[in-house]
Design a protein around this motif. Structure first.
Motif, mmCIF file in Angstrom:
data_model
loop_
_atom_site.group_PDB
_atom_site.id
_atom_site.type_symbol
_atom_site.label_atom_id
_atom_site.label_comp_id
_atom_site.label_asym_id
_atom_site.label_seq_id
_atom_site.Cartn_x
_atom_site.Cartn_y
_atom_site.Cartn_z
ATOM 1 N N VAL A 280 3.074 -13.316 4.456
ATOM 2 C CA VAL A 280 4.074 -12.907 5.569
ATOM 3 C C VAL A 280 4.200 -11.519 5.407
ATOM 4 C CG1 VAL A 280 5.949 -13.482 4.141
ATOM 5 C CG2 VAL A 280 6.338 -13.273 6.298
ATOM 6 N N ALA A 281 4.257 -10.699 6.500
ATOM 7 C CA ALA A 281 4.484 -9.397 6.530
ATOM 8 C C ALA A 281 5.209 -8.909 7.714
ATOM 9 C CB ALA A 281 3.044 -8.717 6.725
ATOM 10 N N ALA A 282 5.764 -7.458 7.404
ATOM 11 C CA ALA A 282 6.567 -7.075 8.479
ATOM 12 C C ALA A 282 5.866 -5.772 8.910
ATOM 13 C CB ALA A 282 8.106 -6.873 7.690
ATOM 14 N N ARG B 137 -3.296 -1.769 -1.597
ATOM 15 C CA ARG B 137 -2.775 -3.033 -1.977
ATOM 16 C C ARG B 137 -2.517 -4.178 -0.843
ATOM 17 N NH1 ARG B 137 0.217 -5.600 -6.346
ATOM 18 N NH2 ARG B 137 0.382 -7.628 -5.546
ATOM 19 N N GLN B 138 -2.027 -3.344 0.011
ATOM 20 C CA GLN B 138 -1.383 -4.357 1.175
ATOM 21 C C GLN B 138 -2.811 -4.740 2.135
ATOM 22 O OE1 GLN B 138 0.887 -1.579 3.340
ATOM 23 N NE2 GLN B 138 2.938 -2.490 2.092
ATOM 24 N N ARG B 139 -3.762 -3.727 2.287
ATOM 25 C CA ARG B 139 -5.090 -4.216 2.826
ATOM 26 C C ARG B 139 -5.664 -5.093 2.134
ATOM 27 N NH1 ARG B 139 -6.574 0.610 3.504
ATOM 28 N NH2 ARG B 139 -7.844 0.785 1.836
ATOM 29 N N GLU B 140 -5.771 -5.105 0.828
ATOM 30 C CA GLU B 140 -6.353 -6.228 -0.062
ATOM 31 C C GLU B 140 -5.680 -7.437 0.155
ATOM 32 O OE1 GLU B 140 -7.068 -7.026 -4.807
ATOM 33 O OE2 GLU B 140 -6.561 -5.076 -4.272
ATOM 34 N N TYR C 245 4.280 -1.206 6.573
ATOM 35 C CA TYR C 245 4.255 -2.524 6.453
ATOM 36 C C TYR C 245 5.076 -2.840 5.023
ATOM 37 C CZ TYR C 245 0.561 -2.317 9.618
ATOM 38 O OH TYR C 245 -0.484 -1.894 10.973
ATOM 39 N N GLU C 246 5.558 -4.074 5.185
ATOM 40 C CA GLU C 246 5.851 -4.992 3.818
ATOM 41 C C GLU C 246 5.232 -6.095 3.792
ATOM 42 O OE1 GLU C 246 10.180 -5.184 3.621
ATOM 43 O OE2 GLU C 246 10.132 -6.923 4.934
ATOM 44 N N VAL C 247 4.160 -6.277 2.868
ATOM 45 C CA VAL C 247 3.281 -7.349 3.005
ATOM 46 C C VAL C 247 3.351 -8.269 1.553
ATOM 47 C CG1 VAL C 247 0.782 -8.071 2.839
ATOM 48 C CG2 VAL C 247 1.523 -6.077 3.890
ATOM 49 N N MET D 45 5.218 -6.059 -4.850
ATOM 50 C CA MET D 45 5.076 -5.554 -3.502
ATOM 51 C C MET D 45 5.932 -4.909 -2.878
ATOM 52 S SD MET D 45 4.222 -9.995 -2.564
ATOM 53 C CE MET D 45 3.233 -10.635 -3.818
ATOM 54 N N TRP D 46 5.348 -3.895 -1.875
ATOM 55 C CA TRP D 46 6.410 -2.854 -1.373
ATOM 56 C C TRP D 46 6.984 -3.333 -0.418
ATOM 57 C CZ3 TRP D 46 3.101 2.216 -1.293
ATOM 58 C CH2 TRP D 46 2.557 2.824 -2.739
ATOM 59 N N ASN D 47 8.330 -2.665 0.082
ATOM 60 C CA ASN D 47 9.122 -3.066 1.092
ATOM 61 C C ASN D 47 8.539 -1.851 2.093
ATOM 62 O OD1 ASN D 47 10.441 -0.862 0.208
ATOM 63 N ND2 ASN D 47 12.179 -1.898 -0.363
ATOM 64 N N LEU D 48 9.191 -2.137 3.396
ATOM 65 C CA LEU D 48 8.850 -1.058 4.237
ATOM 66 C C LEU D 48 9.417 0.501 3.892
ATOM 67 C CD1 LEU D 48 10.399 -3.054 7.530
ATOM 68 C CD2 LEU D 48 7.876 -2.097 7.055
ATOM 69 N N ARG D 49 10.369 0.367 3.174
ATOM 70 C CA ARG D 49 11.064 1.963 3.063
ATOM 71 C C ARG D 49 9.844 2.436 1.925
ATOM 72 N NH1 ARG D 49 15.769 4.272 2.532
ATOM 73 N NH2 ARG D 49 16.015 3.394 4.637
#
Length: 578
Positions: free
Chosen positions: A453-455, A310-313, A518-520, A550-554
């Motif tokens: 925006v992503a971390a 999902r993040q890559r998309e 990542y968190e995206v 959307m997922w966070n870093l954890r």
């Protein structure tokens, strides 16, 4: 070009016998002197014969008092270019200057450390002449006499020194290199620097730290984000090591009071490695940090850097937008630049004009125009961006937004039909919104231009050869699942967790390599509304992003745990602020 070593050449020319060569070699190693010096001390060969043979072997002219070549060209003020202290310490004498080539008499023209020091100090190309030590010091005594000192003082003070003045002359030695830079230590330093770099590349180190504490030198390698102590080089060679590194990176070897930055490239194990050098003055002496970039070890494939599907998309969707702002956040060394390079490498096409402004350019990308920041001449991120807008760009990468001017220029570029990718130093993705507003961007303009925006962080990957299944502490499992919001989705009793053990393959660390987490956050309408109305309400922004799935870093890190990529301890420690 030499076909054999100098000692072998002396034997082949009949100057020495083979037993004498072996005896001189042993004496040189035992007495820590050059082979030629040992041969002369043993009485095997006169110094003049040895120097003439070295001249023939290297193809450099032989300068002596008898042939007239060991004399200094008058009226060229060569004492200002090569101070007496340097000349005596390193056994050199400037003879003449023709154009940008300085002829220098030397006892050992193969001492490349001294040749490089001379080149940097005089800003000239060096043409070595071979001379004997005895005659060289006679010539030095004759050249650096009182009259030369008076001329030097006159030029330095802008006045005239009377010929009959009895006032003592003060030598102003502007370049002062330590006595540690003698020839034999220079050779040791060259070999030692090469050995350190080879070992660092072989162990996959990203950074090399070299520093001195009182009388102890410390050498450390950063491997997979963690510093490891390695065998320290001898303390008496520390200054020679620093000078060798400065020479390689074209830095001022005489400057020890101010920080300096440089870089060089080398080939190790048939691999091209770029080395970024940072030298910083410290209490006991200069500290050097070398950042190694192994170009062949970097795989710029967006599917292999750790993004979840999902993040890559979301990343690729934002990267294919015709305009907008994409920001990647995280601390130094978290892999932001590699992620952006991977993204550019994936979407680049001849149909679009890609331009980047970076400090520094870490990897050269084929088909993309890359520009290096040069603040000293006014080429900053902001000034380069203004120039970019006249170059008809489609996609612009800005290495880092550091100030209000750069932030405003990025915004204008995004609002005028360009896709802008950049980085910010913030702890998480949503803090980037508040940071950009603090830099002077109006919330309503940011809301209309921000697309993603992503971390990012990096977690260590478990060594596949020695990882072992185990059951972590229940509190760790509970914490990981709670933060990742996966409790209801997985039967925890059927999961396999792995821990780091350590083997020869991973240098006993239990880990080998790192991967991104990542968190995206793709900016949707709800997030835009929050940015517009209350841009610093980070809790509302995060809540809206998580509600959109959307997922966070954890969550990203915990998925790596469930896949056996990393350990629970590593995942939780790298996302402790979540």
């Amino acid at each position: 070009m030499k076909s054999s070593s100098f000692p072998d050449a002396l034997v082949s020319q009949g100057v020495l016998t083979e037993p004498q060569r072996l005896q001189a070699k042993a004496a040189a190693e035992q007495g820590r002197c050059s082979f030629g010096e040992a041969a002369v001390r043993l009485g095997f060969v006169p110094e003049a014969v040895l120097a003439a043979a070295l001249s023939k072997h290297l193809g450099h002219p032989f300068a002596s008092l008898e042939n007239g070549l060991l004399s200094v060209e008058p009226d060229q003020m060569l004492a200002l270019r090569v101070p007496e202290e340097f000349a005596r310490t390193h056994e050199v004498l400037p003879l003449s200057l023709e154009g940008k080539t300085l002829a220098v008499a030397m006892v050992d023209p193969e001492d490349m450390m001294t040749v490089e020091n001379l080149r940097l100090m005089t800003k000239c190309d060096i043409q070595p002449f071979v001379a004997t030590k005895a005659q060289l010091f006679k010539a030095i005594d004759a050249f650096y006499q009182r009259g030369v000192d008076l001329i030097t003082k006159t030029i330095a003070t802008g006045g005239a020194a009377p010929e009959d003045s009895d006032e003592p002359v003060r030598r102003d030695v502007r370049v002062n290199l330590d006595s540690a830079m003698v020839a034999e230590q220079g050779i040791e330093a060259v070999n030692l620097v090469n050995a350190i770099l080879k070992q660092a590349v072989g162990e996959r180190a990203s950074d090399v730290h070299l520093e001195v504490f009182d009388d102890e030198v410390m050498l450390r390698f950063r491997i997979d984000g963690v510093l490891h102590v390695r065998t320290s080089p001898p303390a008496h060679l520390f200054l020679a090591l620093i000078s060798r590194i400065k020479i390689l990176s074209r830095l001022d070897i005489a400057e020890r009071r101010l920080p300096q930055d440089g870089m060089f490239s080398l080939n190790i194990h048939n691999r091209s490695v770029d080395v970024r050098v940072s030298v910083c003055p410290a209490d006991y002496g200069e500290k050097v940090v070398l950042r190694l970039l192994d170009k062949e070890a970097v795989d710029l494939d967006v599917s292999k850097i750790g993004l979840e599907p999902r993040q890559r998309e979301d990343f690729l969707t934002a990267a294919h937008e015709p305009h907008g702002l994409v920001f990647l956040t995280g601390p130094t060394g978290s892999g932001k630049t590699t992620t952006l390079y991977s993204l550019l490498n994936t979407i680049k096409t001849p149909a679009l004009n890609f331009m980047t402004i970076e400090d520094p350019i870490e990897i050269k990308l084929r088909g993309i125009t890359q520009i290096q920041v040069k603040a000293g001449i006014g080429l900053t991120f902001a000034s380069a961006l203004r120039s970019f807008l006249r170059q008809d760009p489609d996609v612009i990468l800005v290495g880092e937004v550091r100030d209000a001017e750069t932030a405003q220029t990025c915004l204008r570029a995004a609002l005028t039909g360009h896709l802008v990718l950049s980085t910010l130093h913030t702890n998480d993705a949503m803090t980037a919104v508040a940071r950009l507003v603090d830099l002077g961007i109006e919330p309503y303009m940011l809301a209309s231009s921000l697309t993603l925006v992503a971390a990012q962080r990096l977690v260590r990957v478990l060594c596949p050869r020695c990882r072992q299944p185990y059951r972590p502490e229940p509190v760790l499992v509970a914490q990981g699942f709670a933060e990742a919001e996966l409790t209801a989705q997985v039967d925890q009793s059927k999961l396999a967790f792995f821990k780091a053990v350590g083997c020869e393959h991973c240098a006993r660390t239990g880990y080998k390599g790192r991967v991104g987490i990542y968190e995206v956050y793709r900016v949707n309408q709800e997030i835009r509304d929050i940015i517009y109305k209350d841009s610093k309400n980070l809790a509302s922004l995060r809540s809206a992003a998580l509600k959109a799935g959307m997922w966070n870093l954890r969550a990203s890190a915990w998925r790596k745990v469930l896949m056996g990529v990393t350990s629970a301890e590593e995942a939780l420690s790298m996302t402790a602020t979540d």
